[in-house]
Scaffold this motif. Structure first.
Motif, PDB file in Angstrom:
ATOM      1  N   UNK A   1     -16.244   0.414   3.990  1.00 52.74           N
ATOM      2  CA  UNK A   1     -15.530   1.147   2.947  1.00 52.74           C
ATOM      3  C   UNK A   1     -14.601   2.179   3.581  1.00 52.74           C
ATOM      4  N   UNK A   2     -13.338   2.155   3.188  1.00 54.65           N
ATOM      5  CA  UNK A   2     -12.348   3.104   3.700  1.00 54.65           C
ATOM      6  C   UNK A   2     -11.715   3.859   2.552  1.00 54.65           C
ATOM      7  N   UNK A   3     -11.728   5.173   2.638  1.00 58.43           N
ATOM      8  CA  UNK A   3     -11.042   6.027   1.672  1.00 58.43           C
ATOM      9  C   UNK A   3      -9.850   6.668   2.362  1.00 58.43           C
ATOM     10  N   UNK A   4      -8.647   6.442   1.843  1.00 58.26           N
ATOM     11  CA  UNK A   4      -7.449   7.071   2.366  1.00 58.26           C
ATOM     12  C   UNK A   4      -7.123   8.291   1.510  1.00 58.26           C
ATOM     13  N   UNK A   5      -7.009   9.442   2.162  1.00 59.21           N
ATOM     14  CA  UNK A   5      -6.783  10.701   1.453  1.00 59.21           C
ATOM     15  C   UNK A   5      -5.344  11.170   1.664  1.00 59.21           C
ATOM     16  N   UNK A   6      -4.653  11.487   0.572  1.00 62.22           N
ATOM     17  CA  UNK A   6      -3.266  11.945   0.650  1.00 62.22           C
ATOM     18  C   UNK A   6      -2.956  12.861  -0.526  1.00 62.22           C
ATOM     19  N   UNK A   7      -1.701  13.138  -0.745  1.00 64.93           N
ATOM     20  CA  UNK A   7      -1.234  13.886  -1.912  1.00 64.93           C
ATOM     21  C   UNK A   7       0.036  13.201  -2.418  1.00 64.93           C
TER      22      UNK A   7
ATOM     23  N   UNK B   1       3.216  11.669   1.804  1.00 63.62           N
ATOM     24  CA  UNK B   1       2.010  10.979   1.356  1.00 63.62           C
ATOM     25  C   UNK B   1       2.326   9.674   0.633  1.00 63.62           C
ATOM     26  N   UNK B   2       3.454   9.630  -0.049  1.00 65.30           N
ATOM     27  CA  UNK B   2       3.841   8.387  -0.724  1.00 65.30           C
ATOM     28  C   UNK B   2       4.064   7.273   0.297  1.00 65.30           C
ATOM     29  N   UNK B   3       4.750   7.605   1.400  1.00 59.54           N
ATOM     30  CA  UNK B   3       4.949   6.625   2.469  1.00 59.54           C
ATOM     31  C   UNK B   3       3.615   6.287   3.114  1.00 59.54           C
ATOM     32  N   UNK B   4       2.780   7.291   3.328  1.00 59.44           N
ATOM     33  CA  UNK B   4       1.437   7.077   3.884  1.00 59.44           C
ATOM     34  C   UNK B   4       0.687   6.020   3.079  1.00 59.44           C
ATOM     35  N   UNK B   5       0.671   6.177   1.768  1.00 53.38           N
ATOM     36  CA  UNK B   5      -0.088   5.253   0.912  1.00 53.38           C
ATOM     37  C   UNK B   5       0.497   3.845   0.976  1.00 53.38           C
ATOM     38  N   UNK B   6       1.807   3.748   0.981  1.00 54.48           N
ATOM     39  CA  UNK B   6       2.453   2.430   1.052  1.00 54.48           C
ATOM     40  C   UNK B   6       2.048   1.688   2.331  1.00 54.48           C
ATOM     41  N   UNK B   7       2.093   2.392   3.465  1.00 51.33           N
ATOM     42  CA  UNK B   7       1.803   1.755   4.746  1.00 51.33           C
ATOM     43  C   UNK B   7       0.323   1.395   4.858  1.00 51.33           C
ATOM     44  N   UNK B   8      -0.559   2.267   4.387  1.00 45.97           N
ATOM     45  CA  UNK B   8      -1.992   1.964   4.419  1.00 45.97           C
ATOM     46  C   UNK B   8      -2.285   0.708   3.596  1.00 45.97           C
ATOM     47  N   UNK B   9      -1.633   0.558   2.463  1.00 44.70           N
ATOM     48  CA  UNK B   9      -1.811  -0.649   1.650  1.00 44.70           C
ATOM     49  C   UNK B   9      -1.328  -1.902   2.387  1.00 44.70           C
ATOM     50  N   UNK B  10      -0.277  -1.755   3.175  1.00 44.04           N
ATOM     51  CA  UNK B  10       0.241  -2.900   3.938  1.00 44.04           C
ATOM     52  C   UNK B  10      -0.731  -3.294   5.052  1.00 44.04           C
TER      53      UNK B  10
ATOM     54  N   UNK C   1      -7.484   8.543  -2.633  1.00 49.22           N
ATOM     55  CA  UNK C   1      -7.895   9.750  -3.361  1.00 49.22           C
ATOM     56  C   UNK C   1      -6.977  10.895  -2.957  1.00 49.22           C
ATOM     57  N   UNK C   2      -6.601  11.731  -3.923  1.00 46.12           N
ATOM     58  CA  UNK C   2      -5.827  12.924  -3.611  1.00 46.12           C
ATOM     59  C   UNK C   2      -6.721  13.924  -2.886  1.00 46.12           C
ATOM     60  N   UNK C   3      -6.121  14.722  -2.006  1.00 45.78           N
ATOM     61  CA  UNK C   3      -6.901  15.578  -1.137  1.00 45.78           C
ATOM     62  C   UNK C   3      -7.703  16.624  -1.900  1.00 45.78           C
ATOM     63  N   UNK C   4      -7.179  17.136  -3.009  1.00 45.81           N
ATOM     64  CA  UNK C   4      -7.937  18.133  -3.760  1.00 45.81           C
ATOM     65  C   UNK C   4      -9.194  17.521  -4.368  1.00 45.81           C
TER      66      UNK C   4
END
Length: 347
Positions: free
Chosen positions: A180-186, A193-202, A215-218
């Motif tokens: 299980x991997x949780x990627x945390x961004x904002x 963070x938007x680019x972060x999420x796109x690349x992690x999904x790829x 999940x958002x960092x807060x």
């Protein structure tokens, strides 16, 4: 023979590294050690927190065991001369982009946790933090507005290559744990963070066996307190990872219990406890050496591939804790060296 660079640094760094060295010596491994000054200690002797000879040793060594840097007496120096630049410089020069921070509660420390024992007991997670990008390594500037107001500006930036390589580390770690991997961004606020999420999904396409969530960092900070047992591997950037890992330390009783590894693409690494230099207790024998000792175990596992020796150290720390050994941060009375003695006795 493997060469280990010892860089004790400032504050309690020399005290905890001394105990880690004792444990490594007791294993009877084919290791050699060389020591070099970094941080404020290096500035006092060489007028720079990372002198050329210290960097040269780090580059020659098979791994680096690092203590801590920082002291208020150096706060007035220019940024590039402050003690903290030693660790930032080593990360950059050695290409140490992947930070691994395991977080688990040792049996017997339930009451030391800030959480209810039944919640704390379930903690067993790994934080994978990108270490050479983000706002810490972006452009920094200060100035004044046209009306004369002072302002500061720090640039947060990641490119897709930086994100993809740390994402691969996170997915690989999750595949070797509970999947299980949780990627945390904002990503709802920050373009980074938007680019972060796109690349992690790829990158996810290369790891179909791993379940990915975002999940958002807060919210992640809140969930880390509410139900930390839900997490397996947390993947995040430099800034968010710095904050979340320190928060996690109080979930398991003390920041003095958490080790870390900073790795390059070939497995060479720098290993350090996540606590700071704590100048207020330096030289008093009050520091908890467990995080430094466990960092030495990570060094054996990740850089030298000595898994059995690493397991022995971790088991010895667990046995010492289960047997009642406690430094002041854990509610006990043992000195730094006495805690080292307890681990050596268990070893």
């Amino acid at each position: 023979m493997a060469l280990i660079a010892l860089m004790p640094g400032d504050g309690i760094g020399p005290e905890v590294i001394a105990e880690a060295r004792r444990v490594l010596d007791a294993l009877g491994l084919d290791l050699s050690f060389e020591e070099a000054a970094v941080g404020g200690a290096a500035y006092l002797t060489a007028a720079h927190p990372l002198p050329p000879e210290s960097l040269d040793l780090a580059e020659r060594a098979d791994a680096v065991l690092f203590g801590a840097v920082g002291d208020p007496q150096f706060d007035g120096l220019e940024r590039e001369l402050r003690p903290e630049q030693a660790i930032l410089g080593l990360r950059k020069k050695l290409g140490l982009f992947a930070n691994l921070r395991p977080v688990r509660l040792f049996e017997g420390l339930e009451d030391a946790s800030a959480l209810k024992p039944e919640i704390a007991r379930a903690i067993d997670l790994l934080i994978v933090r990108e270490l050479t990008g983000d706002i810490y390594f972006g452009e920094h500037s200060r100035g004044r507005t046209h009306t004369g107001l002072r302002y500061g500006q720090d640039v947060m930036r990641y490119d897709e290559t930086e994100i993809a390589r740390i994402a691969h580390i996170g997915f690989t770690a999750a595949a070797g744990r509970r999947g299980r991997l949780l990627s945390v961004d904002k990503a709802n606020v920050l373009e980074t963070s938007a680019v972060w999420r796109e690349v992690v999904n790829e990158v996810r396409r290369d790891f179909p066996e791993v379940a990915l969530t975002h999940m958002y960092v807060d919210n992640a900070a809140m969930q880390l307190i509410r139900d930390p047992g839900q997490f397996d591997v947390i993947l995040t950037g430099n800034l968010f990872g710095d904050i979340l890992s320190d928060q996690a330390s109080m979930c398991v009783g003390s920041i003095g219990m958490l080790p870390s590894a900073a790795l390059d693409e070939d497995g060479k690494g720098l290993y350090e406890p996540i606590h700071g230099s704590a100048p207020d207790i330096a030289g008093q024998g009050k520091a908890n050496p467990c995080a430094a000792i466990l960092s030495a175990a990570m060094l054996l596992r990740h850089s030298l591939r000595l898994t059995a020796a690493a397991d022995r150290i971790e088991a010895a720390v667990a046995a010492a804790i289960a047997g009642g050994a406690r430094t002041a941060d854990l509610g006990g009375t043992l000195s730094t060296s006495a805690m080292g003695d307890a681990v050596l006795a268990a070893l």
